[in-house]
Design a protein around this motif. Structure first.
Motif, short mmCIF file in Angstrom:
data_model
loop_
_atom_site.label_atom_id
_atom_site.label_comp_id
_atom_site.label_asym_id
_atom_site.label_seq_id
_atom_site.Cartn_x
_atom_site.Cartn_y
_atom_site.Cartn_z
N ARG A 1 42.52 21.36 -13.37
CA ARG A 1 43.52 20.28 -13.27
C ARG A 1 42.84 18.92 -13.15
O ARG A 1 43.34 17.91 -13.65
CB ARG A 1 44.45 20.53 -12.08
N ALA A 2 41.68 18.88 -12.51
CA ALA A 2 40.96 17.61 -12.37
C ALA A 2 40.45 17.11 -13.71
O ALA A 2 40.18 15.92 -13.88
CB ALA A 2 39.80 17.79 -11.39
N TRP A 3 40.30 18.00 -14.70
CA TRP A 3 39.81 17.59 -16.01
C TRP A 3 40.93 17.18 -16.97
O TRP A 3 40.65 16.68 -18.06
CB TRP A 3 39.02 18.75 -16.66
N LEU A 4 42.18 17.36 -16.57
CA LEU A 4 43.29 17.02 -17.46
C LEU A 4 43.27 15.57 -17.93
O LEU A 4 43.57 15.30 -19.11
CB LEU A 4 44.63 17.33 -16.77
N PRO A 5 42.90 14.58 -17.09
CA PRO A 5 42.85 13.20 -17.58
C PRO A 5 41.81 12.97 -18.68
O PRO A 5 41.86 11.96 -19.38
CB PRO A 5 42.49 12.39 -16.32
N LEU A 6 40.87 13.90 -18.84
CA LEU A 6 39.83 13.75 -19.86
C LEU A 6 40.29 14.23 -21.24
O LEU A 6 39.62 13.98 -22.23
CB LEU A 6 38.57 14.54 -19.47
N LEU A 7 41.42 14.91 -21.31
CA LEU A 7 41.89 15.47 -22.58
C LEU A 7 42.49 14.36 -23.45
O LEU A 7 43.04 13.38 -22.95
CB LEU A 7 42.94 16.55 -22.33
N ASP A 8 42.37 14.56 -24.76
CA ASP A 8 42.93 13.60 -25.71
C ASP A 8 43.41 14.34 -26.96
O ASP A 8 42.59 14.78 -27.77
CB ASP A 8 41.89 12.55 -26.10
N LEU B 1 50.32 22.91 -20.89
CA LEU B 1 49.03 23.21 -20.26
C LEU B 1 49.07 22.92 -18.77
O LEU B 1 48.52 23.69 -17.97
CB LEU B 1 47.92 22.40 -20.93
N ARG B 2 49.73 21.84 -18.38
CA ARG B 2 49.88 21.55 -16.95
C ARG B 2 50.62 22.67 -16.24
O ARG B 2 50.26 23.08 -15.13
CB ARG B 2 50.61 20.22 -16.75
N THR B 3 51.66 23.17 -16.87
CA THR B 3 52.42 24.27 -16.28
C THR B 3 51.55 25.50 -16.11
O THR B 3 51.60 26.18 -15.08
CB THR B 3 53.64 24.60 -17.16
N GLU B 4 50.76 25.80 -17.13
CA GLU B 4 49.87 26.96 -17.06
C GLU B 4 48.85 26.80 -15.93
O GLU B 4 48.56 27.76 -15.19
CB GLU B 4 49.14 27.14 -18.40
N LEU B 5 48.29 25.61 -15.78
CA LEU B 5 47.26 25.39 -14.76
C LEU B 5 47.84 25.23 -13.35
O LEU B 5 47.08 25.18 -12.38
CB LEU B 5 46.44 24.15 -15.12
N ALA B 6 49.16 25.14 -13.25
CA ALA B 6 49.79 25.05 -11.92
C ALA B 6 49.76 26.40 -11.21
O ALA B 6 49.88 26.47 -9.99
CB ALA B 6 51.23 24.56 -12.05
N CYS C 1 37.42 28.69 -16.69
CA CYS C 1 36.14 29.38 -16.50
C CYS C 1 34.96 28.73 -17.22
O CYS C 1 33.81 29.03 -16.88
CB CYS C 1 36.27 30.84 -16.94
N LEU C 2 35.20 27.85 -18.20
CA LEU C 2 34.10 27.26 -18.95
C LEU C 2 33.57 26.00 -18.28
O LEU C 2 34.27 25.37 -17.49
CB LEU C 2 34.57 26.91 -20.37
N PRO C 3 32.35 25.57 -18.61
CA PRO C 3 31.86 24.27 -18.17
C PRO C 3 32.74 23.15 -18.73
O PRO C 3 33.47 23.35 -19.71
CB PRO C 3 30.44 24.20 -18.74
N ARG C 4 32.62 21.97 -18.15
CA ARG C 4 33.54 20.88 -18.49
C ARG C 4 33.60 20.58 -19.98
O ARG C 4 34.70 20.53 -20.57
CB ARG C 4 33.16 19.60 -17.74
#
Length: 330
Positions: free
Chosen positions: A210-217, A195-200, A162-165
């Protein structure tokens, strides 16, 4: 005449002020942790009109419909959350309130209203209270500080949906990494797989999240570092984060960002980084040690304020340094 038969003066009639003070003492005794529930006071025999009058004249603070805080008691987000859940046990702390309970860092000012999820049908708002409607299974709930709240995975999932990127990535990075938040050192709250499981799960905003997952570190050390990394990413700059460097003496260091080809290190420092003389001295020693690493040609240091409020200047200085180091190499 015996002593027992000695004359005793009659009791003076109780003044209005004395009666008021006595009643306020009774209210204080009924309050749990400085919080008085109206239902409990009425059950103890207080007439509603007299109770309301005494609370107002006694300087009590209305926390929520049906609950008051004693005069002088701090009414913060935790108090509001506790009161709301006490009055409505079906509510589960979620979103920003759950993030605060789990020590997940967020951007911006603390949310003034307590946030909950109600698994029952219907979406509604009340003053000082924001209630979301969504299904919550037993695996989505846990307990923090005596409050029923969503788990770290569900909390971050709700936020990133729900939040901005920038705010979403800051929250996720914080939960994925070990952090010291409000003076408390905590381990990572979840991993990327959880987190991937939750967003599935099919929910509003899940595809965007899910599109923002590659931005996480998970290596990010602070919200300012996360935002700096996003600014660099948007500018087409992709340094190595938390690269392991070794000084000639064998000391290992991990700068925030390293551009290996240019030998440029970029460090982001929060406003409270130099909390003491010892911390300041340690930072100076670390800065000198970084300069001795053979991979490092130049170091840029930026404050969190520069990253948050002057991103164009931040990027321009990084680009200029990259061009300069590349020119010197040629």
């Amino acid at each position: 005449m015996s002593r027992t038969d000695a004359w005793k003066p009659p009791h003076a009639p109780e003044t209005r002020a004395q009666r008021r003070d006595r009643e306020l003492r009774k209210l204080t005794a009924l309050a749990s942790g400085g919080i008085l529930l109206v239902s409990e006071a009425v059950a103890a025999g207080w007439p509603p009109r007299l109770l309301n009058r005494r609370l107002h004249t006694g300087g009590w603070q209305r926390v929520h419909q049906g609950a008051w805080a004693a005069p002088g008691r701090l009414v913060d987000w935790l108090t509001r959350a506790w009161v709301a859940q006490k009055l409505q046990p079906h509510l589960v702390c979620s979103h920003r309130t759950a993030a605060a309970l789990h020590l997940v860092e967020l951007l911006g000012q603390p949310c003034p209203e307590a946030q909950f999820t109600d698994p029952r049908p219907g979406v509604y708002r009340r003053p000082g209270l924001r209630v979301h409607r969504a299904a919550l299974g037993p695996a989505d709930r846990t307990v923090r500080r005596g409050l029923c709240t969503t788990t770290p995975a569900r909390t971050v999932g709700d936020l990133i949906r729900c939040l901005p990127r920038d705010e979403a990535v800051v929250a996720a990075d914080s939960a994925l990494s070990a952090r010291t938040v409000r003076g408390v050192r905590r381990p990572p709250l979840l991993d990327t797989a959880a987190l991937r499981t939750e967003l599935a799960t099919r929910r509003a905003g899940a595809a965007r999240a899910r599109a923002w997952l590659p931005l996480l570190d998970p290596r990010s050390g602070s919200p300012a570092e996360t935002v700096a990394r996003l600014r660099l990413h948007d500018a087409g700059l992709h340094p190595v984060t938390q690269a392991v460097l070794c000084t000639p003496s064998g000391r290992s260091l991990r700068p925030d960002f390293l551009f290996p080809a240019q030998g440029l290190v970029v460090e982001i420092e929060g406003w409270a980084f130099h909390g003491s003389r010892e911390a300041h001295a340690s930072d100076l020693r670390r800065f000198n040690a970084l300069q001795s690493c053979p991979e490092v040609r130049r170091i840029l240091r930026f404050t969190a304020n520069e990253v948050f409020h002057h991103p164009d200047r931040f990027i321009a200085e990084v680009r200029a340094a990259l061009a300069l180091t590349a020119g010197l190499e040629n």
